[in-house]
Design a protein around this motif. Structure first.
Motif, PDB file in Angstrom:
ATOM      1  N   LEU A  75      58.032   2.861  17.496  1.00 16.34           N
ATOM      2  CA  LEU A  75      58.568   2.302  18.595  1.00 16.34           C
ATOM      3  C   LEU A  75      59.536   1.065  17.939  1.00 16.34           C
ATOM      4  N   GLU A  76      60.571   0.880  18.552  1.00 18.70           N
ATOM      5  CA  GLU A  76      61.319  -0.285  18.349  1.00 18.70           C
ATOM      6  C   GLU A  76      61.929  -0.852  19.839  1.00 18.70           C
ATOM      7  N   LEU A  77      62.147  -2.374  19.624  1.00 14.95           N
ATOM      8  CA  LEU A  77      62.934  -2.969  20.694  1.00 14.95           C
ATOM      9  C   LEU A  77      64.362  -3.379  20.215  1.00 14.95           C
ATOM     10  N   ILE A  78      65.151  -2.624  20.751  1.00 15.91           N
ATOM     11  CA  ILE A  78      66.636  -2.702  20.199  1.00 15.91           C
ATOM     12  C   ILE A  78      67.679  -3.331  21.266  1.00 15.91           C
ATOM     13  N   ASN A  79      68.727  -3.752  20.790  1.00 18.77           N
ATOM     14  CA  ASN A  79      69.876  -3.727  21.785  1.00 18.77           C
ATOM     15  C   ASN A  79      70.284  -2.922  22.393  1.00 18.77           C
ATOM     16  N   PRO A  80      70.809  -2.710  23.629  1.00 18.46           N
ATOM     17  CA  PRO A  80      71.364  -1.506  24.290  1.00 18.46           C
ATOM     18  C   PRO A  80      72.454  -0.981  23.453  1.00 18.46           C
ATOM     19  N   THR A  81      72.652   0.278  23.362  1.00 20.27           N
ATOM     20  CA  THR A  81      73.704   1.215  22.440  1.00 20.27           C
ATOM     21  C   THR A  81      74.399   2.185  23.402  1.00 20.27           C
ATOM     22  N   TYR A  82      75.598   2.349  22.943  1.00 23.00           N
ATOM     23  CA  TYR A  82      76.328   3.492  23.723  1.00 23.00           C
ATOM     24  C   TYR A  82      75.679   4.892  23.195  1.00 23.00           C
ATOM     25  N   ASN A  83      75.240   4.843  21.791  1.00 21.33           N
ATOM     26  CA  ASN A  83      74.621   5.897  21.371  1.00 21.33           C
ATOM     27  C   ASN A  83      73.480   6.661  21.948  1.00 21.33           C
ATOM     28  N   LEU A  84      72.848   5.948  22.954  1.00 23.80           N
ATOM     29  CA  LEU A  84      71.743   6.496  23.911  1.00 23.80           C
ATOM     30  C   LEU A  84      72.227   6.643  25.380  1.00 23.80           C
ATOM     31  N   HIS A  85      73.513   6.909  25.584  1.00 23.98           N
ATOM     32  CA  HIS A  85      74.102   7.120  26.726  1.00 23.98           C
ATOM     33  C   HIS A  85      73.348   7.857  27.851  1.00 23.98           C
ATOM     34  N   SER A  86      73.407   9.181  27.396  1.00 23.34           N
ATOM     35  CA  SER A  86      72.714  10.320  27.874  1.00 23.34           C
ATOM     36  C   SER A  86      71.005  10.129  28.318  1.00 23.34           C
ATOM     37  N   GLU A  87      70.585   9.459  27.346  1.00 27.36           N
ATOM     38  CA  GLU A  87      69.231   9.268  27.449  1.00 27.36           C
ATOM     39  C   GLU A  87      69.001   8.006  28.593  1.00 27.36           C
ATOM     40  N   PHE A  88      69.895   7.035  28.584  1.00 29.82           N
ATOM     41  CA  PHE A  88      69.736   5.936  29.627  1.00 29.82           C
ATOM     42  C   PHE A  88      69.980   6.555  30.938  1.00 29.82           C
ATOM     43  N   LEU A  89      71.102   7.588  31.111  1.00 28.74           N
ATOM     44  CA  LEU A  89      71.341   7.829  32.435  1.00 28.74           C
ATOM     45  C   LEU A  89      70.170   8.917  32.849  1.00 28.74           C
ATOM     46  N   ASP A  90      69.463   9.801  31.702  1.00 27.49           N
ATOM     47  CA  ASP A  90      68.133  10.263  32.087  1.00 27.49           C
ATOM     48  C   ASP A  90      67.199   9.312  32.746  1.00 27.49           C
ATOM     49  N   MET A  91      67.176   8.164  32.078  1.00 34.49           N
ATOM     50  CA  MET A  91      66.134   7.149  32.523  1.00 34.49           C
ATOM     51  C   MET A  91      66.295   6.700  34.026  1.00 34.49           C
ATOM     52  N   VAL A  92      67.511   6.260  34.356  1.00 30.51           N
ATOM     53  CA  VAL A  92      68.139   5.747  35.478  1.00 30.51           C
ATOM     54  C   VAL A  92      67.638   6.965  36.701  1.00 30.51           C
ATOM     55  N   ALA A  93      68.152   7.982  36.328  1.00 31.65           N
ATOM     56  CA  ALA A  93      67.837   9.247  37.354  1.00 31.65           C
ATOM     57  C   ALA A  93      66.341   9.400  37.429  1.00 31.65           C
ATOM     58  N   GLU A  94      65.356   9.263  36.583  1.00 35.06           N
ATOM     59  CA  GLU A  94      64.142   9.044  36.577  1.00 35.06           C
ATOM     60  C   GLU A  94      63.727   8.165  37.786  1.00 35.06           C
ATOM     61  N   TYR A  95      64.074   6.815  37.536  1.00 39.27           N
ATOM     62  CA  TYR A  95      63.993   5.966  38.460  1.00 39.27           C
ATOM     63  C   TYR A  95      64.210   6.350  39.826  1.00 39.27           C
ATOM     64  N   HIS A  96      65.539   6.925  39.907  1.00 40.94           N
ATOM     65  CA  HIS A  96      65.957   7.405  41.278  1.00 40.94           C
ATOM     66  C   HIS A  96      65.200   8.422  42.079  1.00 40.94           C
TER      67      HIS A  96
END
Length: 174
Positions: free
Chosen positions: A2-23
């Motif tokens: 586990l890491e606590l990182i600053n937001p990065t463009y490299n995780l774009h699709s993963e972030f979209l998956d997370m947003v869809a999960e919240y939705h």
């Protein structure tokens, strides 16, 4: 790992998956509609927006600089997000506090909430804060437990005028 990182463009699709999960869980209200549009249409601009917030650039009136972090497993799975507000204004003293966090719905009840808060507290310490305020709805027992596991001391409760809900305030000494 586990890491606590600053937001990065490299995780774009993963972030979209997370947003869809919240939705899908009926929790898309956690994202501002303007940010949702930016996330979907220009993710690099969204990352820049978060960086600007951290540096206090182009803040809305009444807002304070706030740094966003992502809790990431194995450098590729976003488990949740935290936000560390650099200081408080009266509205944040009433509700919001220094730190807000959320764990994506399918990753809850696995201890990640306790971990993201602990790691964000370390960031607050490194920023020079000596104590931080957190708030949660009084009926949010999971969040209250997470805060208490991180040495949060309940100091007061209040009714939110616009919802009628009780909120609890906790201070954590760093």
């Amino acid at each position: 790992m586990l890491e606590l990182i600053n937001p990065t463009y490299n995780l774009h699709s993963e972030f979209l998956d997370m947003v869809a999960e919240y939705h899908n869980a009926g929790e898309s209200r956690l994202f501002d509609q303007n940010n949702l549009t930016l996330i979907q249409e220009n993710f690099s601009a969204y990352i820049q927006y978060l960086e600007n917030n951290s540096q206090g650039i182009s803040l809305k009136p009444g807002f304070v600089p706030a740094t966003t972090f992502w809790l990431v497993m194995n450098s590729k799975v976003i488990l949740g997000e935290s936000q560390l507000r650099h200081w408080l204004v009266p509205t944040l003293e009433h509700q919001g506090g220094h730190i807000g966090y959320m764990i994506r719905p399918l990753q809850r009840s696995k201890g990640y909430g306790t971990q993201i808060l602990a790691m964000t507290l370390e960031k607050a310490r490194n920023m020079g804060l000596s104590r931080v305020l957190l708030t949660c709805n009084r009926d949010n027992f999971a969040s209250a437990r997470i805060i208490q596991k991180n040495q949060g001391k309940s100091t007061s409760e209040d009714i939110l005028e616009y919802t009628g809900k009780l909120i609890s305030r906790y201070w954590i000494d760093l």
